[in-house]
Design an enzyme around this catalytic site. Structure first.
Site, mmCIF file in Angstrom:
data_model
loop_
_atom_site.group_PDB
_atom_site.id
_atom_site.type_symbol
_atom_site.label_atom_id
_atom_site.label_comp_id
_atom_site.label_asym_id
_atom_site.label_seq_id
_atom_site.Cartn_x
_atom_site.Cartn_y
_atom_site.Cartn_z
ATOM 1 N N CYS A 88 0.740 -1.381 0.128
ATOM 2 C CA CYS A 88 -0.007 -0.012 -0.072
ATOM 3 C C CYS A 88 0.828 1.230 -0.036
ATOM 4 O O CYS A 88 0.699 2.256 -0.584
ATOM 5 C CB CYS A 88 -0.994 -0.022 1.207
ATOM 6 S SG CYS A 88 -0.212 0.037 2.710
ATOM 7 N N CYS A 94 -4.574 3.681 -1.455
ATOM 8 C CA CYS A 94 -4.718 2.873 -0.257
ATOM 9 C C CYS A 94 -5.954 2.710 0.171
ATOM 10 O O CYS A 94 -7.109 2.869 -0.235
ATOM 11 C CB CYS A 94 -3.475 3.135 0.818
ATOM 12 S SG CYS A 94 -3.943 4.900 1.485
ATOM 13 N N ASP A 110 -3.522 1.583 10.097
ATOM 14 C CA ASP A 110 -2.886 1.404 11.344
ATOM 15 C C ASP A 110 -1.867 2.542 11.571
ATOM 16 O O ASP A 110 -1.482 2.827 12.850
ATOM 17 C CB ASP A 110 -2.060 0.087 11.264
ATOM 18 C CG ASP A 110 -0.988 -0.254 10.395
ATOM 19 O OD1 ASP A 110 -0.998 0.759 9.370
ATOM 20 O OD2 ASP A 110 -0.381 -1.078 10.505
ATOM 21 N N CYS A 154 7.130 13.971 -11.376
ATOM 22 C CA CYS A 154 8.380 13.220 -11.131
ATOM 23 C C CYS A 154 8.572 12.073 -11.771
ATOM 24 O O CYS A 154 7.613 11.084 -11.975
ATOM 25 C CB CYS A 154 8.413 12.662 -9.583
ATOM 26 S SG CYS A 154 10.129 11.964 -8.994
ATOM 27 N N CYS A 164 3.957 6.883 1.662
ATOM 28 C CA CYS A 164 2.686 6.854 2.548
ATOM 29 C C CYS A 164 2.288 8.218 2.943
ATOM 30 O O CYS A 164 2.917 9.126 3.278
ATOM 31 C CB CYS A 164 3.215 6.014 3.881
ATOM 32 S SG CYS A 164 1.914 5.777 5.081
#
Length: 263
Positions: A88, A94, A110, A154, A164
């Site tokens: 993810c 995600c 989490d 990019c 993340c």
């Protein structure tokens, strides 16, 4: 083998307390960690430092351990060259890793176990309903929809996809908020590993195992001068770094940002 960098966010109001730790030892007030603030604790790894660490690991893996030792980031990066993202952190979107607490509370991720991301409680609502909720879908799609202009332009964005969301609290080169704190290191790693990854993809397309890259590396290393700079770009000679076969990489030493230092 998985490497998770320590990235601890804090604000100007919480930084001093956070630097002392998140526990309640010695009568300290326990500080609730949340994904807020654009400062980091003194324990937090630097972006480029993390990138050099990943390169150092990769240089060892690509010579001796492909197909033998599972290094998560190396393996999922190779997978990304085929257009698939099973992890993810580097997938375009995600939201498929919710966190279930002991009391039945379900959170979006989490890394985001805090009130803003509470989806509900399994004693009151079916988990499938919460996972498929508009709130959770938005959480997952925001990873793609909130990329900075720097990320969108990019060249390694198809591999990284902004990383993340928990680490997206820095400013981009254009002073746009939401850039990944580890961006400099991730970009360094993905660009450095590009030639080897493309060679492994070529081997796969030819019906060969990616582990054959180790033979190609051995041939390259035989032609390389021992006094040449090491391919990890850590600042040492090749013979003193990844070209030194008398060095024990994981035994009797510790991995640092540049190479291995004896303990």
């Amino acid at each position: 083998m998985q490497f998770i960098p320590i990235v601890e966010r804090a604000s100007s109001d919480t930084l001093d307390i956070a630097n002392n730790g998140w526990g309640d030892e010695n009568g300290r007030n326990r500080l609730l960690y949340t994904q807020t603030g654009n400062l980091v604790t003194e324990r937090t790894v630097g972006g480029k430092q993390y990138g050099q660490f990943l390169i150092d690991i990769f240089e060892e893996w690509v010579r001796h351990d492909v197909g033998k030792v599972y290094v998560q980031l190396s393996d999922v990066t190779l997978e990304a060259y085929t257009g698939r993202h099973m992890l993810c952190i580097h997938a375009p979107t995600c939201g498929y890793g919710p966190a279930l607490e002991h009391n039945g509370d379900l959170y979006s991720c989490d890394h985001f176990v805090e009130p803003k991301y509470l989806l509900g409680n399994i004693h009151e609502k079916h988990m499938l309903e919460m996972v498929a909720s508009p709130e959770q879908r938005k959480f997952g799609n925001d990873k793609r929809d909130t990329l900075t202009a720097q990320c969108k332009s990019c060249e390694v964005r198809p591999l990284c996809n902004g990383g993340c969301p928990k680490d997206r609290f820095s400013m981009s080169k254009d002073l746009e908020p939401g850039q990944n704190y580890l961006c400099a290191g991730l970009e360094l790693f993905y660009k450095h590993t590009q030639p080897a990854m493309r060679n492994m993809i070529m081997l796969l397309q030819q019906g060969q195992a990616p582990a054959s890259i180790m033979h190609l590396k051995a041939v390259e290393d035989e032609r390389r001068s021992s006094d040449a700079p090491c391919t990890c770009r850590g600042g040492k000679k090749f013979s003193e770094c990844h070209g030194n076969r008398n060095r024990s990489f994981f035994g009797g030493g510790i991995v640092c940002g540049l190479c291995v230092k004896p303990v």
